[in-house]
Scaffold this active site. Structure first.
Site, mmCIF file in Angstrom:
data_model
loop_
_atom_site.group_PDB
_atom_site.id
_atom_site.type_symbol
_atom_site.label_atom_id
_atom_site.label_comp_id
_atom_site.label_asym_id
_atom_site.label_seq_id
_atom_site.Cartn_x
_atom_site.Cartn_y
_atom_site.Cartn_z
ATOM 1 N N HIS A 102 47.629 48.773 39.125
ATOM 2 C CA HIS A 102 48.419 47.733 39.247
ATOM 3 C C HIS A 102 47.356 46.320 39.154
ATOM 4 O O HIS A 102 46.310 46.457 39.776
ATOM 5 C CB HIS A 102 49.171 47.317 40.585
ATOM 6 C CG HIS A 102 49.774 46.075 40.714
ATOM 7 N ND1 HIS A 102 50.930 45.797 39.754
ATOM 8 C CD2 HIS A 102 49.935 45.016 41.692
ATOM 9 C CE1 HIS A 102 51.438 44.558 40.091
ATOM 10 N NE2 HIS A 102 50.756 44.027 41.234
ATOM 11 N N SER A 103 47.407 45.452 38.377
ATOM 12 C CA SER A 103 46.659 44.313 38.465
ATOM 13 C C SER A 103 45.282 44.420 38.033
ATOM 14 O O SER A 103 45.180 45.019 36.929
ATOM 15 C CB SER A 103 46.950 43.507 39.526
ATOM 16 O OG SER A 103 46.325 42.090 39.377
ATOM 17 N N TYR A 104 44.207 44.356 38.716
ATOM 18 C CA TYR A 104 42.849 44.564 38.612
ATOM 19 C C TYR A 104 42.971 46.032 38.333
ATOM 20 O O TYR A 104 41.965 46.568 37.689
ATOM 21 C CB TYR A 104 42.430 44.114 40.072
ATOM 22 C CG TYR A 104 40.750 44.804 40.093
ATOM 23 C CD1 TYR A 104 39.643 44.688 39.149
ATOM 24 C CD2 TYR A 104 40.381 45.412 41.206
ATOM 25 C CE1 TYR A 104 38.715 44.998 39.451
ATOM 26 C CE2 TYR A 104 39.141 45.910 41.262
ATOM 27 C CZ TYR A 104 38.343 45.717 40.483
ATOM 28 O OH TYR A 104 37.112 46.246 40.786
ATOM 29 N N ALA A 106 45.015 47.980 36.813
ATOM 30 C CA ALA A 106 45.302 48.233 35.230
ATOM 31 C C ALA A 106 43.961 48.419 34.473
ATOM 32 O O ALA A 106 43.790 49.323 33.699
ATOM 33 C CB ALA A 106 46.372 47.275 34.706
ATOM 34 N N SER A 129 50.212 48.240 34.986
ATOM 35 C CA SER A 129 51.237 47.210 35.558
ATOM 36 C C SER A 129 50.498 45.877 36.107
ATOM 37 O O SER A 129 49.493 45.933 36.466
ATOM 38 C CB SER A 129 51.439 47.877 36.897
ATOM 39 O OG SER A 129 52.468 47.147 37.774
#
Length: 281
Positions: A102-104, A106, A129
């Site tokens: 998720h975010s970083y 990803a 994500s």
């Protein structure tokens, strides 16, 4: 958001400092390696692990510098972190596994997947994500700004953490890891080299200020295999409010990924009218 403890999180192997298995299940047919956002910790994925169990065993990554690793120096170079994590994950590749970041996380997941493929391991899929594709760029420099700017950004992205971030002791505890993560992601440069040959799914909230659907769609440039984009109602942390929809999608996709080619054909046959199989394939 970084937690302050590891309640309910256990290591699958007693000597592993990187991996937490909230709901260990040796009989699970597939593992999902979950990589947290900037400032995040392994405990963030406890609800997802509970929702996916027992069909999928979640392995949640604990980056250096937080929770039970808070006395370690955080890593502020994403490529270096991916090097270290890919090596740490090799003992866990004895069962089919996929990556969810998720975010970083990803971007970390993408770089880890590249390294694992180069080492001869084959993730089933990458779920990216809440993050723009590696080939996109925004000029972001929050890691150079005062602590107050970082805290303001977190409050804007995740309204549930406001009270925690008003606590000076908590802020002092999480700030080194948070700033290191922001430095890592904001200075990240995609390096030339082999892309992925595994299915990639980009997942975003429709009101996420950190990624547009166009930026997420560019993940298709980073795999020679299948690509899909899923958009959920919500902001940057849509996955907290849409956990059931998200985990339902993950189970469906992971179930398909673990099928053999013959099993995939039989599954299509069961759902296609007569003469429809050729069109489906």
């Amino acid at each position: 958001m970084t937690g302050t403890g590891t309640t309910g999180i256990t290591t699958g192997r007693t000597d592993d400092i990187w991996i937490r298995a909230p709901h260990p299940n040796p009989g699970s047919p597939v593992r999902l390696v979950c990589l947290p956002h900037a400032g995040g910790a392994a405990s963030y994925f406890f609800p997802m692990s509970a929702a996916l169990a027992p069909d999928v065993e979640v392995l949640s990554v604990q980056y250096p510098g937080r929770q039970d690793r808070r006395h370690e120096r955080p890593v502020d170079d994403l490529h270096l972190l991916a090097d270290q994590l890919a090596e740490a994950l090799e003992p866990w590749t004895d069962r089919p596994f996929a990556l969810f970041g998720h975010s970083y996380g990803a971007l970390v997941g993408y770089e880890v997947a590249r390294r694992l493929r180069s080492a001869g391991h084959h993730p089933l899929a990458l779920f990216a994500s809440g993050r723009r594709a590696p080939s996109t760029h925004r000029d972001e420099r929050l890691h150079l700004k005062p602590d107050a700017s970082l805290i303001a950004e977190l409050k804007e992205l995740d309204g549930t953490v406001g009270a925690l971030l008003d606590n000076e002791e908590i802020v002092a505890m999480i700030m080194p890891a948070l700033r290191a993560d922001y430095r890592a992601v904001e200075t990240y440069v995609h390096r030339p080299g082999p892309g992925l040959d595994i299915p990639v799914t980009a997942l975003i909230g429709d009101d996420d200020p950190k990624v547009t659907s166009q930026e997420a769609a560019r993940w298709r440039e980073h795999t020679t295999s299948e690509f899909s984009l899923e958009i959920f109602p919500g902001g940057h942390f849509y996955l907290a409010d849409r956990l059931m929809e998200l985990t339902s999608s993950l189970k469906r996709r992971l179930g398909g990924a673990t099928r053999t080619p013959a099993e995939r054909v039989r599954a299509v046959q069961r759902t296609q009218p007569a003469g429809g199989l050729a069109r489906a394939l």
